[in-house]
Scaffold this active site. Structure first.
Site: not given
Ligand code: NAP
Length: 255
Positions: A178, A182
């Protein structure tokens, strides 16, 4: 953006059937924009759009799975046929890869033991999906006098914050999926901004904060409306607004 335009501004929000995306759709509609609620499940998208219309917004659902290029292109064609242009794109759709867990419980993201398939899945949505959607609708954004692109990132994307051994994120588990997805989204934001600067299209990344949604199993402490506010602010920048930036509600976030 000026309110004195001939047409309503048209905004597309990906992953807007729930969570922060839905909150962004609601606030953009309240500002008088026509809002397209992107949803990979059309029925859930229609439900969200209907409920936002019930409170007075000009809101329409659009089938949009950001990982399906044929669907992405069909969505862009639909926007072109119905509206002829796009003024705002909010790349909000995102997955954690760990399902609906609080970040403290995402043990399956720890780099040394992560499942590579999960990493690929996360990048497919959070990174490659953004490129697919952005490029599909870019010709429509170029027709807007003041197009804005907002990429919904995260404080966890910040290499400055996450590499600080005394920083605020030391309590978070290391992540190979994750957070790096990002960070990659932040990098893409800068490169799109650089390419589109000459065209007056402002492109920024936003960290909404820790928001109470399904993605963290409702452990977030901000409301969806609070998390959506900074996204809306960057989606409605004036011509002198920033580009290639990374912002949270309280100001710039270090890269
Ligand atoms: P959420 O409630 O789980 O909403 C995520 C949305 O993305 C849902 O509408 C989901 O659709 C959609 N989505 C997932 N994969 C998709 C795909 N392939 N194509 C199209 N839509 C897809 O989570 P959220 O917290 O609102 O997250 C929204 C964004 O904020 C994400 O990018 C997330 O990383 C970011 N963010 C959230 C927080 C937070 O504290 N909540 C913090 C920082 C950043 P379905 O309903 O079909 O699953």
């Amino acid at each position: 953006m000026s309110e004195h335009t001939e047409h309503r501004h048209v905004a597309l929000v990906t992953g807007a059937n729930k969570g922060i995306g839905r909150g962004v759709a609601e606030q953009l509609a309240a500002l008088g924009m026509t809002v397209l609620v992107g949803a990979r499940d059309v029925r859930r998208g229609e439900e969200a759009a209907a409920s936002l219309r019930a409170s007075g917004g000009d809101v329409h659902a659009i089938a949009l799975d950001v990982t399906d290029l044929a669907v992405v292109r069909a969505a862009a064609r639909h926007v072109e046929e119905r509206f002829g242009r796009l003024d705002v794109l909010v790349n909000n759709a995102g997955i954690t890869g760990s399902g609906q867990v609080s970040p403290q419980d995402a043990h399956d993201q720890v780099p040394s033991t992560v499942d590579l398939g999960m990493v690929r899945e996360v990048f497919e949505t959070n990174v490659f999906g953004v490129i697919a959607v952005t490029n599909a609708v870019l010709p429509l954004l170029r027709r807007s006098p003041a197009a804005r692109i907002v990429n919904v990132s995260s404080h966890a994307a910040s290499l400055a914050l996450t590499s600080d051994p005394d920083g605020p994120f030391t309590a978070l588990l290391p992540s190979a999926a994750y957070s790096p997805s990002k960070s990659a989204l932040n990098a893409l934001t800068v490169h799109y901004a650089n390419e589109l600067r000459e065209d007056g299209i402002l492109v920024n990344a936003v960290a909404p904060g820790f928001v109470d949604t399904d993605s963290n199993n409702h452990t977030g402490f901000l409301t969806v409306a609070q998390g959506a506010a900074v996204v809306v602010r960057l989606a409605t920048l004036g011509a002198d607004g920033p580009t290639a930036g990374f912002f949270a509600e309280d100001g710039p976030v270090p890269w």
